[in-house]
Structures are given as structure tokens and as C-alpha cells.
Design a protein around this motif. Structure first.
Motif, PDB file in Angstrom:
ATOM      1  N   GLU A 193       0.834  -1.213   0.000  1.00 58.41           N
ATOM      2  CA  GLU A 193       0.000   0.000   0.000  1.00 58.41           C
ATOM      3  C   GLU A 193       0.866   1.261   0.000  1.00 58.41           C
ATOM      4  N   LEU A 194       2.014   1.188   0.678  1.00 59.24           N
ATOM      5  CA  LEU A 194       2.951   2.324   0.704  1.00 59.24           C
ATOM      6  C   LEU A 194       3.464   2.614  -0.715  1.00 59.24           C
ATOM      7  N   LEU A 195       3.829   1.567  -1.446  1.00 60.61           N
ATOM      8  CA  LEU A 195       4.336   1.755  -2.809  1.00 60.61           C
ATOM      9  C   LEU A 195       3.236   2.242  -3.749  1.00 60.61           C
ATOM     10  N   LEU A 196       2.029   1.689  -3.592  1.00 60.60           N
ATOM     11  CA  LEU A 196       0.911   2.120  -4.434  1.00 60.60           C
ATOM     12  C   LEU A 196       0.570   3.584  -4.164  1.00 60.60           C
ATOM     13  N   SER A 197       0.621   3.986  -2.883  1.00 57.12           N
ATOM     14  CA  SER A 197       0.287   5.382  -2.566  1.00 57.12           C
ATOM     15  C   SER A 197       1.377   6.328  -3.081  1.00 57.12           C
ATOM     16  N   ALA A 198       2.639   5.867  -3.095  1.00 53.56           N
ATOM     17  CA  ALA A 198       3.712   6.692  -3.678  1.00 53.56           C
ATOM     18  C   ALA A 198       3.479   6.866  -5.185  1.00 53.56           C
ATOM     19  N   LEU A 199       3.133   5.766  -5.845  1.00 58.87           N
ATOM     20  CA  LEU A 199       2.837   5.815  -7.279  1.00 58.87           C
ATOM     21  C   LEU A 199       1.672   6.752  -7.565  1.00 58.87           C
ATOM     22  N   TYR A 200       0.627   6.652  -6.729  1.00 57.64           N
ATOM     23  CA  TYR A 200      -0.555   7.506  -6.939  1.00 57.64           C
ATOM     24  C   TYR A 200      -0.181   8.982  -6.853  1.00 57.64           C
ATOM     25  N   GLN A 201       0.561   9.350  -5.805  1.00 57.07           N
ATOM     26  CA  GLN A 201       0.941  10.762  -5.648  1.00 57.07           C
ATOM     27  C   GLN A 201       1.813  11.226  -6.817  1.00 57.07           C
ATOM     28  N   TRP A 202       2.748  10.380  -7.203  1.00 59.20           N
ATOM     29  CA  TRP A 202       3.698  10.718  -8.262  1.00 59.20           C
ATOM     30  C   TRP A 202       2.972  10.938  -9.597  1.00 59.20           C
ATOM     31  N   GLN A 203       1.992  10.077  -9.882  1.00 59.74           N
ATOM     32  CA  GLN A 203       1.348  10.114 -11.197  1.00 59.74           C
ATOM     33  C   GLN A 203       0.105  11.006 -11.260  1.00 59.74           C
ATOM     34  N   TYR A 204      -0.581  11.160 -10.132  1.00 58.66           N
ATOM     35  CA  TYR A 204      -1.883  11.845 -10.183  1.00 58.66           C
ATOM     36  C   TYR A 204      -1.940  13.178  -9.449  1.00 58.66           C
ATOM     37  N   LEU A 205      -1.013  13.415  -8.517  1.00 62.64           N
ATOM     38  CA  LEU A 205      -1.064  14.674  -7.744  1.00 62.64           C
ATOM     39  C   LEU A 205       0.059  15.596  -8.209  1.00 62.64           C
ATOM     40  N   ASP A 206      -0.241  16.433  -9.195  1.00 65.07           N
ATOM     41  CA  ASP A 206       0.827  17.202  -9.831  1.00 65.07           C
ATOM     42  C   ASP A 206       1.373  18.337  -8.977  1.00 65.07           C
ATOM     43  N   LYS A 207       0.689  18.643  -7.852  1.00 64.92           N
ATOM     44  CA  LYS A 207       1.186  19.758  -7.020  1.00 64.92           C
ATOM     45  C   LYS A 207       2.263  19.297  -6.023  1.00 64.92           C
ATOM     46  N   ILE A 208       2.439  17.961  -5.907  1.00 67.67           N
ATOM     47  CA  ILE A 208       3.438  17.457  -4.953  1.00 67.67           C
ATOM     48  C   ILE A 208       4.680  17.033  -5.741  1.00 67.67           C
ATOM     49  N   PRO A 209       5.858  17.626  -5.447  1.00 67.63           N
ATOM     50  CA  PRO A 209       7.059  17.249  -6.198  1.00 67.63           C
ATOM     51  C   PRO A 209       7.428  15.787  -5.951  1.00 67.63           C
ATOM     52  N   GLN A 210       7.949  15.143  -6.989  1.00 69.51           N
ATOM     53  CA  GLN A 210       8.323  13.725  -6.887  1.00 69.51           C
ATOM     54  C   GLN A 210       9.312  13.497  -5.739  1.00 69.51           C
ATOM     55  N   ARG A 211      10.252  14.426  -5.579  1.00 65.21           N
ATOM     56  CA  ARG A 211      11.272  14.280  -4.529  1.00 65.21           C
ATOM     57  C   ARG A 211      10.615  14.152  -3.150  1.00 65.21           C
ATOM     58  N   ALA A 212       9.600  15.001  -2.912  1.00 64.32           N
ATOM     59  CA  ALA A 212       8.910  14.978  -1.605  1.00 64.32           C
ATOM     60  C   ALA A 212       8.174  13.645  -1.409  1.00 64.32           C
ATOM     61  N   VAL A 213       7.553  13.153  -2.476  1.00 66.73           N
ATOM     62  CA  VAL A 213       6.830  11.877  -2.403  1.00 66.73           C
ATOM     63  C   VAL A 213       7.801  10.754  -2.058  1.00 66.73           C
ATOM     64  N   PHE A 214       8.906  10.662  -2.798  1.00 68.65           N
ATOM     65  CA  PHE A 214       9.868   9.572  -2.595  1.00 68.65           C
ATOM     66  C   PHE A 214      10.503   9.664  -1.208  1.00 68.65           C
ATOM     67  N   ASN A 215      10.891  10.889  -0.807  1.00 70.86           N
ATOM     68  CA  ASN A 215      11.563  11.039   0.495  1.00 70.86           C
ATOM     69  C   ASN A 215      10.673  10.588   1.646  1.00 70.86           C
ATOM     70  N   GLU A 216       9.409  11.026   1.625  1.00 75.13           N
ATOM     71  CA  GLU A 216       8.548  10.646   2.756  1.00 75.13           C
ATOM     72  C   GLU A 216       8.171   9.160   2.707  1.00 75.13           C
ATOM     73  N   THR A 217       8.043   8.608   1.501  1.00 76.32           N
ATOM     74  CA  THR A 217       7.750   7.177   1.377  1.00 76.32           C
ATOM     75  C   THR A 217       8.887   6.359   2.000  1.00 76.32           C
ATOM     76  N   ILE A 218      10.119   6.760   1.699  1.00 74.60           N
ATOM     77  CA  ILE A 218      11.291   6.047   2.254  1.00 74.60           C
ATOM     78  C   ILE A 218      11.355   6.233   3.769  1.00 74.60           C
ATOM     79  N   GLU A 219      11.013   7.428   4.230  1.00 79.56           N
ATOM     80  CA  GLU A 219      11.017   7.708   5.679  1.00 79.56           C
ATOM     81  C   GLU A 219       9.986   6.828   6.403  1.00 79.56           C
ATOM     82  N   ILE A 220       8.783   6.686   5.801  1.00 76.34           N
ATOM     83  CA  ILE A 220       7.748   5.831   6.410  1.00 76.34           C
ATOM     84  C   ILE A 220       8.243   4.381   6.457  1.00 76.34           C
ATOM     85  N   ALA A 221       8.869   3.921   5.372  1.00 73.94           N
ATOM     86  CA  ALA A 221       9.401   2.543   5.328  1.00 73.94           C
ATOM     87  C   ALA A 221      10.435   2.338   6.436  1.00 73.94           C
TER      88      ALA A 221
END
Length: 447
Positions: A80-108
């Protein structure tokens, strides 16, 4: 523990794992919002992520598959963590990819062990380097539609068979747009103008509904958290659902049966058009005691409890408590597959099969057949569902009329003259028509 444990992304992953395990998305979200102090922006992000991942699950899983060699070996929450990262990256254009990846890794890192952190980091970087697989690689056209719109193949095929390819694809495309926050003004207590003013004063943006005279669309805030809601000036109800009671057209002194009433949205709408002093009452049935209690609470909040009799009873056994010709009007808002609600409850699309609609058809017919004798001659019985399949809609009405020649089908009226060019007497609202829920309404008169 890191502060990451209370962020919308962390909470979204926790909610998604529970929903995948069978919890209801709306209840899960409400609980998280109530349990955590969040500002409006965080609530919006959490809601968007949870519904977005569920809505696009088949698409996201298609993108993820090439990057996960042993999918059954990863923990559900990591998926679910990976799917939610993919969702933000592909569908939420106001969130920079760097921020998505960094917080996903932090949660992991915080939620898992070092091996999980390395695995998640590796998958994200590999996706970024290689790019995501194209839908064009899917040769089977139905499978391609299924992945593109994240819809089960059986539903795609059934909608095409019933409505044609063009309408089917318009419906699929519309269902992944966000649901509107629709409200119905309570005329027993207030007016459209007063509710609009009260909500604008609370910081919401309000526009009138194009399909329901008592309907309003709210944005920029949660209408449910306002004083006007607590006081019963309005209730939350989709625009399509608001059309059912006006089609039934209850009169002030009518005795009305609401055969499948919980949680009471349509019961309170019926009650608002009745006059208790003239003997107007609505008998609201539900099979479960806790839901009967909920009907009572809603009637009290909407200030119409003096016109509502909430009763615990299976509508199929109505003759055990009520005589023939007891009611002037009957509403059967039947239990159904709920496929018209997929925008609002996206998980429905993965839970249902065509056989469910056929099983429900038997229950729907049984309810109509059981309540029909309790309707007075000349009375109206309105049948409604929140689904878009003819097995639970037109087919039910056709079969009922074949067995009940004392009933005739009337044209379903709407106050705004919707779909006046339709050839059939029933009213089908599809999710792409007005971006409201899918609904079906039929009006039957007892001769």
C-alpha cells in the motif's frame, strides 16, 4: 518515534491496509479524521490519497508489477505504501516527486526494518530510472480498458452490452473524478437561501445543484462539521438520491411506507413534506435494530420525528404487521449492488460480480411483491436503486408488472424536467450525466 507517524501519508497507508482487509473506506477515513488533529489541507490530502489509491488500484498495480519480483513476500502495508507513492507521483501534480519519494522512504524506515527501507528505496529509484509500463503493451482491449480505468472486466463487458461502447467508456471515465459534496436543504426547518448564507459565513463555497431544487454543492471545507448541519438545516445527500422522494410526491396527509429506510435520508425527506396535524406519517422499516435507531436519530436532528414511525421489520414480512391498503404511497429504495456509488465508494468495483445483481434481483422482487398489497388503490409505489445495471432496474420492473396486472408504470417526474428526450418511462441517471451518483427510479400506480 519520528513525526512521520502522524502525517496524512502515514495515516493513508494504515487506512488502505485496513480497507484492503475488508474495512469500509468512508468509516475508516472518518475514524482517522476524528482521532487525529489535522488541518483542512491534511484532511484533504488524506482523503484524496485513500480514495485515489482505491479508485486507481488496478492501474497502480499494473505499473508496480514489473518492479516487484516476489509480490506475495512483501507485507500488505509495504504494498500500500508503494501504491500510494505511485498515486501521488502520477496523479497529484502539485506534490514534487522528490517529496513523495523522500517521505515514502522515511515511512518505510520508521514503520519497518532496514531491509524494508532498502527494498522500498530500490523500487522507487528503479521506477524512476526505467519509467512505467505503457497501457499500449496490453493486447486484449477489455484488459486494457480495465487497467486504464481500474474497472473489472465483467463490468466493462456488461455496460457495453447494455449501453453501447461509447456510453460505457464515458461512464468509466467519469467514475474516477472526485465525488461532489452534495447537500439537501431541510424545508421543514430552513430555506436554500438561509443554508447558503450560513455555510458561506462558515467559509464554504456553495453553488446550487443543477438537478435538485433543494440541492447545494459545497467546496472548500467540510459541511458536516458546521452548526447548520448539527441543527438539522440540511443533510448530506447525493443529488441523484434527492430525486426519489419528489417522484413519489407525498401529500401532507398521506400515510407513507418507506420499506428499506436506513439510515433515513429519504425518510426525513418524505417527512418534511408531511403534516403531522393532518395525520401525515411515514412508517420507516429496517431489518436491523441499530439502523432503526439511526433513522430515529436522523428524524430528530431534522426536526421531523413527530411524523416518523421507525420500525424494526423485514419489508418482505410487511403483511404480518400491516393490513391491505394501509398506505397512500410506498417507497422501495431497494437493497442493491451500489454500482452507481463507485465514485463515492470506490472499493465497490472490486467487490461485486454479475451474480450479485441476479441474487439481489430476487430480493428486490420479493420486497415489491410483499409491500404491493398494502398500497391503496390509486396509490403510487416508487422503486429506486443506486445501481446502473438493468438486472436490478428495468428487469425488476418488467418482471413485477408481468405478475401484477393491477399496477401500471407511470413516467417518473422530476422538478427540473431532466432527460425529457428519454423514450422509457423510468428514469436512469448515469454517473456521467450530471457527475452525480448513478440512480434508477420507477413509479408504479395501483389501478
Amino acid at each position: 518515534m519520528s513525526t512521520v507517524g502522524n502525517t496524512p501519508r502515514w495515516l493513508a497507508v494504515a487506512a488502505l491496509a485496513k480497507i484492503k482487509n475488508g474495512a469500509y473506506s468512508n468509516l475508516q477515513l472518518n475514524q482517522l479524521i476524528n482521532d487525529h488533529q489535522m488541518d483542512r489541507r491534511d484532511i484533504n490530502l488524506l482523503t484524496n490519497m485513500v480514495y485515489g489509491v482505491i479508485q486507481h488500484r488496478l492501474t497502480l498495480e499494473y505499473w508496480l508489477t514489473p518492479f516487484v519480483r516476489h509480490p506475495h513476500q512483501i507485507d500488505p502495508w509495504v504494498r500500500e505504501l508503494l501504491l500510494s507513492a505511485l498515486y501521488q507521483w502520477q496523479y497529484l501534480d502539485k506534490i514534487p516527486q522528490r517529496a513523495v519519494f523522500n517521505e515514502t522512504i522515511e515511512i518505510a524506515k520508521v514503520k519497518g526494518h532496514p531491509g524494508i527501507r532498502r527494498f522500498v528505496t530500490g523500487v522507487l529509484h528503479q521506477m524512476d530510472r526505467s519509467g512505467l509500463p505503457s497501457f499500449d503493451a496490453i493486447k486484449n482491449p477489455d484488459e486494457r480498458l480495465s487497467v486504464t480505468y481500474s474497472m473489472p472486466i465483467w463490468l466493462i463487458q456488461e455496460l457495453r452490452r447494455q449501453l453501447g461502447a461509447e456510453k460505457m467508456e464515458r461512464i468509466l471515465s467519469s467514475l474516477n473524478q472526485p465525488a461532489k459534496q452534495a447537500l439537501r436543504v431541510n424545508p421543514a426547518l430552513s430555506t436554500v437561501e438561509d443554508v447558503t448564507t450560513a455555510l458561506i459565513n462558515d467559509g464554504l463555497t456553495i453553488t446550487p445543484s443543477e438537478i435538485s431544487p433543494l440541492g447545494l454543492i459545497a467546496t472548500d471545507g467540510q459541511a458536516i462539521n458546521t452548526e447548520a448541519m448539527r441543527y438539522g438545516m440540511f443533510t448530506v445527500q447525493d443529488e441523484s438520491a434527492q430525486l426519489v422522494v419528489p417522484a413519489l410526491n407525498p401529500q401532507p396527509n398521506d400515510r407513507v411506507l418507506d420499506a428499506c429506510a436506513a439510515p433515513g435520508g429519504k425518510t426525513t425527506q418524505i417527512a418534511a413534506s408531511l403534516d403531522a396535524e393532518q395525520g401525515g406519517t411515514v412508517v420507516a422499516l429496517d431489518i436491523h435494530a441499530n439502523k432503526v435507531k439511526l433513522i430515529g436519530q436522523n428524524a430528530a436532528r431534522m426536526h421531523v420525528a413527530d411524523r416518523v414511525e421507525a420500525t424494526e421489520l423485514d419489508a418482505r414480512k410487511v403483511e404480518t404487521q400491516f393490513n391491505a391498503e394501509s398506505f397512500d404511497r410506498i417507497l422501495v429504495d431497494a437493497p442493491c449492488s451500489g454500482l452507481g456509488l463507485m465514485r463515492r465508494k470506490p472499493e465497490i468495483r472490486y467487490e461485486k460480480q454479475l451474480q450479485d445483481s441476479l441474487n439481489l434481483q430476487r430480493i428486490q422482487l420479493a420486497i415489491l411483491t410483499a409491500v404491493a398489497p398494502t398500497l391503496k388503490k390509486g396509490g403510487i409505489m416508487t422503486y429506486s436503486t443506486c445501481t446502473i445495471l438493468q438486472q436490478e432496474n428495468q428487469d425488476v420492473i418488467t418482471k413485477f408488472l408481468a405478475d401484477h396486472p393491477d399496477f401500471e408504470l407511470q413516467t417518473t417526474p422530476t422538478e427540473r424536467d431532466l432527460k425529457t428526450d428519454r423514450t422509457e418511462k423510468t428514469l436512469s441517471i448515469y454517473p456521467d450525466d450530471y457527475l452525480s451518483d448513478g440512480f434508477f427510479i420507477a413509479c408504479l400506480r395501483k389501478k
